[in-house]
Design a protein around this motif. Structure first.
Motif, PDB file in Angstrom:
ATOM      1  N   VAL A 212       0.847  -1.185   0.000  1.00 29.10           N
ATOM      2  CA  VAL A 212       0.000   0.000   0.000  1.00 29.10           C
ATOM      3  C   VAL A 212       0.888   1.242   0.000  1.00 29.10           C
ATOM      4  CG1 VAL A 212      -1.962   1.140   1.099  1.00 29.10           C
ATOM      5  CG2 VAL A 212      -1.562  -1.305   1.505  1.00 29.10           C
ATOM      6  N   GLU A 213       0.529   2.208  -0.832  1.00 29.25           N
ATOM      7  CA  GLU A 213       1.237   3.484  -0.840  1.00 29.25           C
ATOM      8  C   GLU A 213       0.302   4.585  -0.348  1.00 29.25           C
ATOM      9  OE1 GLU A 213       3.895   4.988  -4.163  1.00 29.25           O
ATOM     10  OE2 GLU A 213       2.203   6.379  -4.330  1.00 29.25           O
ATOM     11  N   PHE A 214       0.701   5.272   0.723  1.00 24.84           N
ATOM     12  CA  PHE A 214      -0.031   6.424   1.229  1.00 24.84           C
ATOM     13  C   PHE A 214       0.734   7.675   0.827  1.00 24.84           C
ATOM     14  CE2 PHE A 214      -1.432   3.048   4.016  1.00 24.84           C
ATOM     15  CZ  PHE A 214      -2.759   3.348   4.301  1.00 24.84           C
ATOM     16  N   ALA A 215       0.022   8.661   0.308  1.00 25.87           N
ATOM     17  CA  ALA A 215       0.625   9.959  -0.010  1.00 25.87           C
ATOM     18  C   ALA A 215      -0.071  11.007   0.848  1.00 25.87           C
ATOM     19  CB  ALA A 215       0.485  10.277  -1.491  1.00 25.87           C
ATOM     20  N   PHE A 216       0.648  11.523   1.868  1.00 28.65           N
ATOM     21  CA  PHE A 216       0.082  12.488   2.810  1.00 28.65           C
ATOM     22  C   PHE A 216       0.481  13.904   2.400  1.00 28.65           C
ATOM     23  CE2 PHE A 216       1.398   8.715   5.402  1.00 28.65           C
ATOM     24  CZ  PHE A 216       0.129   8.246   5.735  1.00 28.65           C
ATOM     25  N   ALA A 217      -0.347  14.868   2.828  1.00 30.20           N
ATOM     26  CA  ALA A 217       0.028  16.282   2.748  1.00 30.20           C
ATOM     27  C   ALA A 217       0.234  16.798   4.172  1.00 30.20           C
ATOM     28  CB  ALA A 217      -1.041  17.094   2.026  1.00 30.20           C
ATOM     29  N   ASP A 218      -0.855  16.755   4.956  1.00 32.87           N
ATOM     30  CA  ASP A 218      -0.761  17.087   6.374  1.00 32.87           C
ATOM     31  C   ASP A 218      -1.882  16.348   7.087  1.00 32.87           C
ATOM     32  OD1 ASP A 218      -3.207  18.773   6.377  1.00 32.87           O
ATOM     33  OD2 ASP A 218      -1.982  20.161   5.220  1.00 32.87           O
ATOM     34  N   SER A 219      -2.014  16.568   8.392  1.00 34.09           N
ATOM     35  CA  SER A 219      -2.944  15.766   9.186  1.00 34.09           C
ATOM     36  C   SER A 219      -4.407  16.098   8.942  1.00 34.09           C
ATOM     37  CB  SER A 219      -2.626  15.940  10.675  1.00 34.09           C
ATOM     38  OG  SER A 219      -2.751  17.302  11.045  1.00 34.09           O
ATOM     39  N   ALA A 220      -4.683  17.181   8.224  1.00 33.32           N
ATOM     40  CA  ALA A 220      -6.076  17.573   7.987  1.00 33.32           C
ATOM     41  C   ALA A 220      -6.496  17.432   6.527  1.00 33.32           C
ATOM     42  CB  ALA A 220      -6.293  19.009   8.442  1.00 33.32           C
ATOM     43  N   ALA A 221      -5.542  17.139   5.636  1.00 29.01           N
ATOM     44  CA  ALA A 221      -5.845  17.107   4.202  1.00 29.01           C
ATOM     45  C   ALA A 221      -6.159  15.683   3.739  1.00 29.01           C
ATOM     46  CB  ALA A 221      -4.654  17.672   3.425  1.00 29.01           C
ATOM     47  N   PRO A 222      -6.910  15.531   2.647  1.00 33.41           N
ATOM     48  CA  PRO A 222      -7.190  14.199   2.102  1.00 33.41           C
ATOM     49  C   PRO A 222      -5.898  13.461   1.770  1.00 33.41           C
ATOM     50  CG  PRO A 222      -8.531  15.862   1.011  1.00 33.41           C
ATOM     51  CD  PRO A 222      -7.540  16.603   1.848  1.00 33.41           C
ATOM     52  N   THR A 223      -5.913  12.152   1.989  1.00 30.21           N
ATOM     53  CA  THR A 223      -4.753  11.303   1.720  1.00 30.21           C
ATOM     54  C   THR A 223      -5.022  10.451   0.493  1.00 30.21           C
ATOM     55  OG1 THR A 223      -4.026  11.215   4.026  1.00 30.21           O
ATOM     56  CG2 THR A 223      -3.394   9.365   2.623  1.00 30.21           C
ATOM     57  N   LEU A 224      -4.017  10.328  -0.359  1.00 29.28           N
ATOM     58  CA  LEU A 224      -4.092   9.445  -1.525  1.00 29.28           C
ATOM     59  C   LEU A 224      -3.597   8.061  -1.137  1.00 29.28           C
ATOM     60  CD1 LEU A 224      -2.735  11.355  -4.666  1.00 29.28           C
ATOM     61  CD2 LEU A 224      -4.983  10.335  -4.395  1.00 29.28           C
ATOM     62  N   VAL A 225      -4.302   7.026  -1.583  1.00 24.55           N
ATOM     63  CA  VAL A 225      -3.891   5.645  -1.324  1.00 24.55           C
ATOM     64  C   VAL A 225      -3.850   4.916  -2.666  1.00 24.55           C
ATOM     65  CG1 VAL A 225      -4.294   3.555   0.026  1.00 24.55           C
ATOM     66  CG2 VAL A 225      -5.107   5.766   0.886  1.00 24.55           C
ATOM     67  N   ARG A 226      -2.775   4.176  -2.893  1.00 23.17           N
ATOM     68  CA  ARG A 226      -2.620   3.441  -4.148  1.00 23.17           C
ATOM     69  C   ARG A 226      -2.137   2.030  -3.873  1.00 23.17           C
ATOM     70  NH1 ARG A 226      -2.405   6.594  -8.842  1.00 23.17           N
ATOM     71  NH2 ARG A 226      -2.113   8.846  -8.539  1.00 23.17           N
ATOM     72  N   ASP A 227      -2.383   1.164  -4.840  1.00 20.40           N
ATOM     73  CA  ASP A 227      -1.787  -0.167  -4.887  1.00 20.40           C
ATOM     74  C   ASP A 227      -0.543  -0.045  -5.763  1.00 20.40           C
ATOM     75  OD1 ASP A 227      -1.063  -2.791  -5.454  1.00 20.40           O
ATOM     76  OD2 ASP A 227      -3.113  -3.492  -5.686  1.00 20.40           O
ATOM     77  N   THR A 228       0.634  -0.289  -5.191  1.00 20.58           N
ATOM     78  CA  THR A 228       1.866  -0.087  -5.961  1.00 20.58           C
ATOM     79  C   THR A 228       1.947  -1.001  -7.175  1.00 20.58           C
ATOM     80  OG1 THR A 228       3.075  -1.633  -4.534  1.00 20.58           O
ATOM     81  CG2 THR A 228       3.156   0.704  -3.944  1.00 20.58           C
ATOM     82  N   ASN A 229       1.171  -2.089  -7.179  1.00 17.06           N
ATOM     83  CA  ASN A 229       1.184  -3.017  -8.317  1.00 17.06           C
ATOM     84  C   ASN A 229       0.071  -2.745  -9.313  1.00 17.06           C
ATOM     85  OD1 ASN A 229       3.384  -4.452  -7.319  1.00 17.06           O
ATOM     86  ND2 ASN A 229       2.081  -5.801  -6.093  1.00 17.06           N
ATOM     87  N   SER A 230      -0.794  -1.753  -9.040  1.00 14.43           N
ATOM     88  CA  SER A 230      -1.956  -1.517  -9.899  1.00 14.43           C
ATOM     89  C   SER A 230      -2.178  -0.027 -10.071  1.00 14.43           C
ATOM     90  CB  SER A 230      -3.210  -2.188  -9.312  1.00 14.43           C
ATOM     91  OG  SER A 230      -4.330  -1.966 -10.135  1.00 14.43           O
ATOM     92  N   PRO A 231      -1.508   0.595 -11.031  1.00 14.27           N
ATOM     93  CA  PRO A 231      -1.658   2.038 -11.228  1.00 14.27           C
ATOM     94  C   PRO A 231      -3.047   2.453 -11.708  1.00 14.27           C
ATOM     95  CG  PRO A 231      -0.329   1.063 -12.984  1.00 14.27           C
ATOM     96  CD  PRO A 231      -0.530  -0.004 -11.953  1.00 14.27           C
ATOM     97  N   SER A 232      -3.877   1.481 -12.116  1.00 12.17           N
ATOM     98  CA  SER A 232      -5.213   1.817 -12.610  1.00 12.17           C
ATOM     99  C   SER A 232      -6.188   2.167 -11.492  1.00 12.17           C
ATOM    100  CB  SER A 232      -5.786   0.641 -13.409  1.00 12.17           C
ATOM    101  OG  SER A 232      -5.991  -0.484 -12.576  1.00 12.17           O
ATOM    102  N   ALA A 233      -5.809   1.924 -10.238  1.00  8.43           N
ATOM    103  CA  ALA A 233      -6.701   2.176  -9.108  1.00  8.43           C
ATOM    104  C   ALA A 233      -6.144   3.292  -8.231  1.00  8.43           C
ATOM    105  CB  ALA A 233      -6.884   0.907  -8.283  1.00  8.43           C
ATOM    106  N   LEU A 234      -7.043   4.148  -7.765  1.00  6.19           N
ATOM    107  CA  LEU A 234      -6.663   5.255  -6.896  1.00  6.19           C
ATOM    108  C   LEU A 234      -7.765   5.436  -5.841  1.00  6.19           C
ATOM    109  CD1 LEU A 234      -5.326   8.742  -7.890  1.00  6.19           C
ATOM    110  CD2 LEU A 234      -7.487   8.586  -6.654  1.00  6.19           C
ATOM    111  N   TYR A 235      -7.361   5.708  -4.612  1.00  4.61           N
ATOM    112  CA  TYR A 235      -8.314   5.909  -3.532  1.00  4.61           C
ATOM    113  C   TYR A 235      -7.973   7.196  -2.790  1.00  4.61           C
ATOM    114  CZ  TYR A 235      -8.777   0.948  -4.561  1.00  4.61           C
ATOM    115  OH  TYR A 235      -8.936  -0.242  -5.217  1.00  4.61           O
ATOM    116  N   VAL A 236      -9.014   7.865  -2.303  1.00  9.30           N
ATOM    117  CA  VAL A 236      -8.849   9.067  -1.492  1.00  9.30           C
ATOM    118  C   VAL A 236      -9.554   8.830  -0.164  1.00  9.30           C
ATOM    119  CG1 VAL A 236      -9.285  11.549  -1.303  1.00  9.30           C
ATOM    120  CG2 VAL A 236      -8.803  10.534  -3.544  1.00  9.30           C
ATOM    121  N   LEU A 237      -8.884   9.181   0.918  1.00  8.68           N
ATOM    122  CA  LEU A 237      -9.422   8.955   2.249  1.00  8.68           C
ATOM    123  C   LEU A 237      -9.332  10.249   3.057  1.00  8.68           C
ATOM    124  CD1 LEU A 237     -10.594   6.727   4.035  1.00  8.68           C
ATOM    125  CD2 LEU A 237      -8.272   6.077   4.654  1.00  8.68           C
TER     126      LEU A 237
END
Length: 374
Positions: free
Chosen positions: A344-369
């Motif tokens: 799992v790859e998490f891309a953070f900005a700061d503690s209050a901003a939306p976080t991007l989550v990706r599957d490192t083996n599947s660039p076709s999928a993207l999640y926002v949390l």
């Protein structure tokens, strides 16, 4: 109408049908299945006026005709018959009951007039294309967990299918969001799908379609207009109304500058989240992620139960950015990691901003949390 069919053939078709038929409805006929036999082909139809499922199976036709009977009752009877049974259904017409026989078992069921059974005509479906069943299954599985259940925001109560431009060219994209998390998955645009309108497929339709995709059909033919969609998989045809609403401009909530990257093994992370979250029975209580260089500390606090903490080190975690503390609902974390295979790859900005989550083996999928305050 009179026919005989193998129990195994009948039970598979009835399983599809009975879940669509409305058991609790002010219109009694919608709880029934329409059975029609013609030239050795048995057709079973159910509808709730939003979805219609039609399945054709082979049967020994003894007398062509049609009848309706309670879908859930027939399903339960046939389900409880012994394997290998031959089921005979016989309807003399009019108000006569439907007779069901299998070996020494016999019953009769009340019917409703065939003329009262509603016809859900699909109408003109100008767009048509074919998608491999496995590809469609992946689009559904990796997005449907994010479908909203809040009925007031009805336009979020489904998966948004549309054509989107990407660096690799036009793609068929599936998107779902409930305002707390977003799932976006795409696949190569199938021939014939160019120019299709963006459509929102309702949650119930998505769930019924997903069941059909496990039945072994290699390809699914999709036909649609701006108001209806139809799926043909093997011997089953599923027709559905579409949600009449505008899906939000979801691209605006996908963060662009998140540069604090953490990679973590999916299994280690998911099991740690589950263990830490077990301290509290409150579904909304957050799990806090405290991230430092190659070290992740997960923690949760319950005023009634106490606290729990677990650390994942460089054997599972890769992180080389300023420290960050951020909280997420445990169920939302697990819903996303369930869609990811290995890392799992998490891309953070700061503690209050939306976080991007990706599957490192599947660039076709993207999640926002969206984070929670901790």
């Amino acid at each position: 109408m009179k026919f005989q069919a193998d129990r195994s053939t009948l039970i598979r078709a009835l399983a599809h049908i009975q879940s669509v038929a409305e058991k609790r409805n002010t219109i009694p006929i919608l709880a029934n299945v329409l059975l029609s036999i013609e030239n050795g082909t048995l057709r079973l139809t159910a509808t709730d006026m939003e979805i219609a499922v039609v399945e054709e199976v082979a049967a020994e036709g003894l007398r062509d005709g049609a009848a309706t009977a309670p879908a859930s009752v027939i399903y339960e009877i046939v389900r409880k018959l012994p394997d290998g049974s031959v089921v005979e259904l016989d309807h003399a017409g009019g108000d006569a009951p439907l007779a069901l026989r299998a070996g020494r078992y016999a019953t009769s069921l009340n019917v409703l007039p065939v003329e009262d059974f509603p016809s859900m005509v699909a109408g003109d479906l100008p767009y048509s294309f074919t998608v491999p069943a496995g590809v469609l299954r992946g689009l559904i599985d990796r997005t449907r967990f994010a479908i909203s259940t809040e009925e007031t925001r009805y336009y979020l109560n489904g998966i948004y299918f549309h054509v989107a431009e990407s660096d690799a060219g036009p793609m068929l994209r599936a998107v779902a969001t409930d305002g707390h998390r977003l799932a976006r998955v795409e696949t190569e645009l199938p021939p014939g799908a160019e120019g299709i309108p963006g459509v929102i497929i309702p949650r119930k339709t998505v769930n019924e379609l997903r069941k059909l995709l496990d039945e072994g059909a290699a390809d699914v033919e999709i036909m649609l207009s701006e108001t209806r969609i139809q799926f043909r998989a093997g011997t089953v045809t599923l027709t559905s109304k579409l949600i009449d609403g505008t899906f939000p401009e979801y691209e605006r909530v996908i963060p662009k500058g998140n540069d604090r990257i953490m990679r973590v093994g999916k299994h280690d992370f998911a099991t740690a989240v589950a263990r830490v979250a077990a301290i509290s029975q409150e579904r909304s209580r957050p799990v806090k992620l405290s991230v430092q260089t190659n070290l992740l500390t997960l923690s949760a606090i319950s005023p009634d139960q106490g606290m729990a903490k677990e650390e994942l080190d460089e054997n599972s975690v890769s992180y080389d950015a300023p420290p960050i503390e951020i909280g997420f609902q445990a169920r939302y974390l697990n819903d996303i990691t369930d869609q990811i295979e290995n890392e799992v790859e998490f891309a953070f900005a700061d503690s209050a901003a939306p976080t991007l989550v990706r599957d490192t083996n599947s660039p076709s999928a993207l999640y926002v949390l969206m984070p929670m305050r901790v």
